[in-house]
Design an enzyme around this catalytic site. Structure first.
Site, PDB file in Angstrom:
ATOM      1  N   TYR A 153     -47.241  -7.949  -9.224  1.00 22.37           N
ATOM      2  CA  TYR A 153     -46.350  -7.367  -8.917  1.00 22.37           C
ATOM      3  C   TYR A 153     -45.636  -5.524  -8.238  1.00 22.37           C
ATOM      4  O   TYR A 153     -45.597  -5.266  -7.040  1.00 22.37           O
ATOM      5  CB  TYR A 153     -45.710  -7.244 -10.186  1.00 22.37           C
ATOM      6  CG  TYR A 153     -43.774  -6.363 -10.802  1.00 22.37           C
ATOM      7  CD1 TYR A 153     -43.118  -6.783  -9.594  1.00 22.37           C
ATOM      8  CD2 TYR A 153     -44.321  -5.076 -10.642  1.00 22.37           C
ATOM      9  CE1 TYR A 153     -41.598  -6.469 -10.365  1.00 22.37           C
ATOM     10  CE2 TYR A 153     -42.502  -4.471 -11.232  1.00 22.37           C
ATOM     11  CZ  TYR A 153     -41.656  -4.908 -10.265  1.00 22.37           C
ATOM     12  OH  TYR A 153     -40.294  -4.537 -10.355  1.00 22.37           O
ATOM     13  N   LYS A 157     -44.960  -4.498  -5.029  1.00 20.90           N
ATOM     14  CA  LYS A 157     -44.020  -3.098  -4.847  1.00 20.90           C
ATOM     15  C   LYS A 157     -44.894  -2.192  -3.805  1.00 20.90           C
ATOM     16  O   LYS A 157     -43.890  -1.670  -3.395  1.00 20.90           O
ATOM     17  CB  LYS A 157     -43.787  -2.814  -5.908  1.00 20.90           C
ATOM     18  CG  LYS A 157     -42.433  -3.323  -6.862  1.00 20.90           C
ATOM     19  CD  LYS A 157     -41.350  -3.564  -6.123  1.00 20.90           C
ATOM     20  CE  LYS A 157     -40.929  -4.474  -6.828  1.00 20.90           C
ATOM     21  NZ  LYS A 157     -39.154  -4.705  -6.298  1.00 20.90           N
ATOM     22  N   THR A 186     -34.467  -4.626 -19.229  1.00 18.32           N
ATOM     23  CA  THR A 186     -34.010  -6.017 -18.327  1.00 18.32           C
ATOM     24  C   THR A 186     -35.162  -6.946 -18.450  1.00 18.32           C
ATOM     25  O   THR A 186     -35.647  -7.142 -19.493  1.00 18.32           O
ATOM     26  CB  THR A 186     -34.271  -5.838 -16.818  1.00 18.32           C
ATOM     27  OG1 THR A 186     -35.363  -5.577 -16.668  1.00 18.32           O
ATOM     28  CG2 THR A 186     -33.205  -4.281 -16.326  1.00 18.32           C
TER      29      THR A 186
END
Length: 228
Positions: A153, A157, A186
């Protein structure tokens, strides 16, 4: 009236960003891979739905044809990848995350570029993460408490941030920035974040509503600049 497309907008940060921009008078297209969820979200928001799978060329081309004109693109669609030991990660795991977070963001930008270039105030917001900061990964002095090792991840990014910098320089007439929403509660983190979704969406909305005097080639969060 400003026309805005948000990818991955049927829930969480994308949904909240759409809600706030609709309230500001934007004509918002909710881009979503799942038609049922996307239409439901658009109806709730008073927005428009467009079916959009960022990993599929034909889907993105069809979406661009349906939208027709565009002023603001928010590349929000993203996936986290598997939560396993780093020693268990595979090249296929990297491929799956990069397909959405990097190649997908590029695919949407490249396909919608002619529409953006026709706008009087074209803006692109790439939703990144503080985990994409190489400075935070290498310097404990600037690392935030919420920082965690996440090779796939984080590197996706970081790649997205470089796309921001490269294309902002290549297209100076378009305001292109990366944003870090912060550690927001989230689905990505099991809702453990210390910010609400509206708080996380604030920086996305802020940079989605700039004009041509606004910043470009920056990496920002609500509190200010994020170190690359």
């Amino acid at each position: 009236m400003t026309t805005t497309l948000i990818t991955g907008a049927n829930k969480s940060l994308g949904y909240e960003t759409a809600r706030q921009l609709v309230a500001l008078g934007h004509t918002v297209y909710v881009g979503a891979r799942d038609p049922e969820r996307g239409r439901r979200a658009a109806d709730e928001l008073g927005a428009r739905f467009v079916q959009l799978d960022v990993t599929d060329d034909e889907s993105v081309r069809a979406a661009a044809k349906e939208v027709g004109q565009l002023d603001v693109l928010v590349n929000n669609a993203g996936v986290s990848g598997p939560f396993v030991s780093p020693s268990e990660l595979t090249a296929d795991d990297f491929q799956a995350v990069y397909d959405v977070n990097v190649f997908g963001a590029f695919r949407v930008f490249a396909t919608f570029l002619p529409l953006l270039e026709a706008s009087e105030n074209p803006v692109v917001v790439n939703v990144s993460s503080g985990l994409g900061s190489i400075a935070m990964a290498t310097d404990p002095a600037v690392r935030e408490p919420a920082w965690i090792p996440a090779p796939i991840y984080s590197s996706s990014k970081a790649a997205l941030n470089m796309l921001t910098a490269q294309y902002a320089n290549l297209y100076p007439g378009i305001r292109i920035n990366s944003v870090d929403p912060g550690y927001t509660a989230t689905d990505f983190n099991g809702h453990r974040g210390n910010q609400t979704i509206p708080e996380g969406a604030e920086i996305i909305v802020r940079l989605a509503t700039i004009d041509q005097t606004g910043p470009t080639a920056t990496y920002q969060r609500s509190a200010g600049v994020v170190p690359w």
